[in-house]
Design a protein around this motif. Structure first.
Motif, mmCIF file in Angstrom:
data_model
loop_
_atom_site.group_PDB
_atom_site.id
_atom_site.type_symbol
_atom_site.label_atom_id
_atom_site.label_comp_id
_atom_site.label_asym_id
_atom_site.label_seq_id
_atom_site.Cartn_x
_atom_site.Cartn_y
_atom_site.Cartn_z
ATOM 1 N N LYS A 48 4.565 -2.661 -1.979
ATOM 2 C CA LYS A 48 4.980 -1.438 -2.102
ATOM 3 C C LYS A 48 4.394 -0.638 -3.273
ATOM 4 O O LYS A 48 3.778 0.743 -2.975
ATOM 5 C CB LYS A 48 6.578 -1.297 -2.261
ATOM 6 C CG LYS A 48 6.993 -0.056 -2.526
ATOM 7 C CD LYS A 48 8.602 -0.065 -2.613
ATOM 8 C CE LYS A 48 9.164 1.177 -2.640
ATOM 9 N NZ LYS A 48 10.728 1.511 -2.699
ATOM 10 N N PRO A 49 3.992 -1.144 -4.455
ATOM 11 C CA PRO A 49 3.184 -0.430 -5.239
ATOM 12 C C PRO A 49 1.937 -0.187 -4.974
ATOM 13 O O PRO A 49 1.249 1.223 -5.494
ATOM 14 C CB PRO A 49 3.137 -1.610 -6.701
ATOM 15 C CG PRO A 49 4.254 -2.342 -6.327
ATOM 16 C CD PRO A 49 4.351 -2.314 -4.825
ATOM 17 N N ALA A 50 1.148 -0.913 -4.149
ATOM 18 C CA ALA A 50 -0.015 -0.613 -3.749
ATOM 19 C C ALA A 50 -0.043 0.834 -2.932
ATOM 20 O O ALA A 50 -0.997 1.633 -2.758
ATOM 21 C CB ALA A 50 -0.693 -1.725 -2.936
ATOM 22 N N PHE A 51 0.919 0.914 -1.893
ATOM 23 C CA PHE A 51 0.955 2.001 -0.979
ATOM 24 C C PHE A 51 1.508 3.299 -1.974
ATOM 25 O O PHE A 51 1.041 4.434 -1.546
ATOM 26 C CB PHE A 51 2.159 1.813 0.243
ATOM 27 C CG PHE A 51 1.681 0.787 1.019
ATOM 28 C CD1 PHE A 51 0.558 1.156 1.898
ATOM 29 C CD2 PHE A 51 2.267 -0.483 1.307
ATOM 30 C CE1 PHE A 51 0.098 0.191 2.858
ATOM 31 C CE2 PHE A 51 1.550 -1.454 2.350
ATOM 32 C CZ PHE A 51 0.644 -0.778 3.250
ATOM 33 N N ALA A 52 2.255 3.269 -2.677
ATOM 34 C CA ALA A 52 2.767 4.270 -3.701
ATOM 35 C C ALA A 52 1.406 4.746 -4.337
ATOM 36 O O ALA A 52 1.470 6.055 -4.417
ATOM 37 C CB ALA A 52 3.828 3.745 -4.668
ATOM 38 N N ARG A 53 0.718 4.053 -4.709
ATOM 39 C CA ARG A 53 -0.524 4.423 -5.644
ATOM 40 C C ARG A 53 -1.448 5.043 -4.694
ATOM 41 O O ARG A 53 -2.203 6.248 -5.041
ATOM 42 C CB ARG A 53 -1.163 3.061 -6.368
ATOM 43 C CG ARG A 53 -2.407 3.253 -7.191
ATOM 44 C CD ARG A 53 -2.776 2.286 -8.087
ATOM 45 N NE ARG A 53 -2.702 1.090 -7.308
ATOM 46 C CZ ARG A 53 -1.952 0.079 -7.527
ATOM 47 N NH1 ARG A 53 -1.203 -0.001 -8.285
ATOM 48 N NH2 ARG A 53 -2.105 -1.293 -6.935
ATOM 49 N N GLN A 54 -1.811 4.808 -3.452
ATOM 50 C CA GLN A 54 -2.548 5.279 -2.442
ATOM 51 C C GLN A 54 -2.002 6.753 -2.101
ATOM 52 O O GLN A 54 -2.872 7.605 -1.955
ATOM 53 C CB GLN A 54 -2.742 4.555 -1.297
ATOM 54 C CG GLN A 54 -3.414 3.332 -1.307
ATOM 55 C CD GLN A 54 -3.655 2.434 -0.127
ATOM 56 O OE1 GLN A 54 -2.801 2.692 0.967
ATOM 57 N NE2 GLN A 54 -4.585 1.484 0.136
ATOM 58 N N LYS A 55 -0.646 7.001 -2.055
ATOM 59 C CA LYS A 55 -0.150 8.056 -1.929
ATOM 60 C C LYS A 55 -0.290 9.038 -2.849
ATOM 61 O O LYS A 55 -0.803 10.147 -2.523
ATOM 62 C CB LYS A 55 1.564 7.973 -1.512
ATOM 63 C CG LYS A 55 2.203 8.702 -0.800
ATOM 64 C CD LYS A 55 3.483 8.720 -0.357
ATOM 65 C CE LYS A 55 4.203 9.798 0.305
ATOM 66 N NZ LYS A 55 5.576 9.393 0.493
ATOM 67 N N SER A 56 -0.238 8.560 -4.120
ATOM 68 C CA SER A 56 -0.203 9.606 -5.004
ATOM 69 C C SER A 56 -1.985 10.098 -5.334
ATOM 70 O O SER A 56 -1.938 11.157 -5.493
ATOM 71 C CB SER A 56 0.400 9.072 -6.494
ATOM 72 O OG SER A 56 -0.455 8.046 -6.969
ATOM 73 N N GLN A 57 -2.754 9.037 -5.024
ATOM 74 C CA GLN A 57 -4.025 9.394 -4.842
ATOM 75 C C GLN A 57 -4.604 10.562 -3.936
ATOM 76 O O GLN A 57 -5.389 11.320 -4.401
ATOM 77 C CB GLN A 57 -4.906 8.118 -4.938
ATOM 78 C CG GLN A 57 -4.925 7.319 -6.172
ATOM 79 C CD GLN A 57 -5.713 6.040 -6.037
ATOM 80 O OE1 GLN A 57 -6.281 5.802 -4.956
ATOM 81 N NE2 GLN A 57 -6.079 5.079 -7.027
ATOM 82 N N LEU A 58 -3.817 10.223 -2.825
ATOM 83 C CA LEU A 58 -4.304 11.075 -1.512
ATOM 84 C C LEU A 58 -3.773 12.519 -1.937
ATOM 85 O O LEU A 58 -4.233 13.709 -1.748
ATOM 86 C CB LEU A 58 -3.595 10.613 -0.503
ATOM 87 C CG LEU A 58 -3.551 11.526 0.845
ATOM 88 C CD1 LEU A 58 -5.164 11.330 1.358
ATOM 89 C CD2 LEU A 58 -2.874 10.727 2.006
#
Length: 105
Positions: A48-58
């Motif tokens: 989950k943290p990896a997906f959250a980080r990708q979403k914020s970068q996007l």
């Protein structure tokens, strides 16, 4: 031969906690399904943290793109509407008599 129990999804979704737990204690099939679901849940929590980080970068990239597009569009639109053009000489580059940038060779 015994048929596999198919009550897991219905009980998990609609039954109360006590009824669900009591069924898990008596039903081997549903207990095995519950263990598989717990493993999947643990894996999802791990990534989950990896997906959250990708979403914020996007979101950050989209905001930067929109901001750049806004400023670029406003700059060129203002110059176009006023009838002004920007030349290399206006930008401070050395130019020849034709308006081409001079390069020392």
């Amino acid at each position: 031969m015994k048929n596999k129990c198919s009550k897991y999804e219905a009980l998990f979704t609609f039954a109360g906690d006590d009824e669900f737990k009591s069924h898990l204690e008596t039903c081997k099939d549903c207990r095995a399904e519950h263990e598989r679901m717990n493993k999947v849940s643990e894996l999802l929590k791990e990534v989950k943290p990896a997906f959250a980080r990708q979403k914020s970068q996007l979101k950050l990239k989209a905001a930067c793109f929109l901001l750049a597009a806004l400023f670029t569009g406003a700059f060129f639109n203002a110059n176009y509407l006023s009838g002004q053009t920007i030349s290399a000489e206006d930008l401070g580059f050395p130019v020849d008599e034709y308006g081409l940038i001079m390069v020392d060779g």
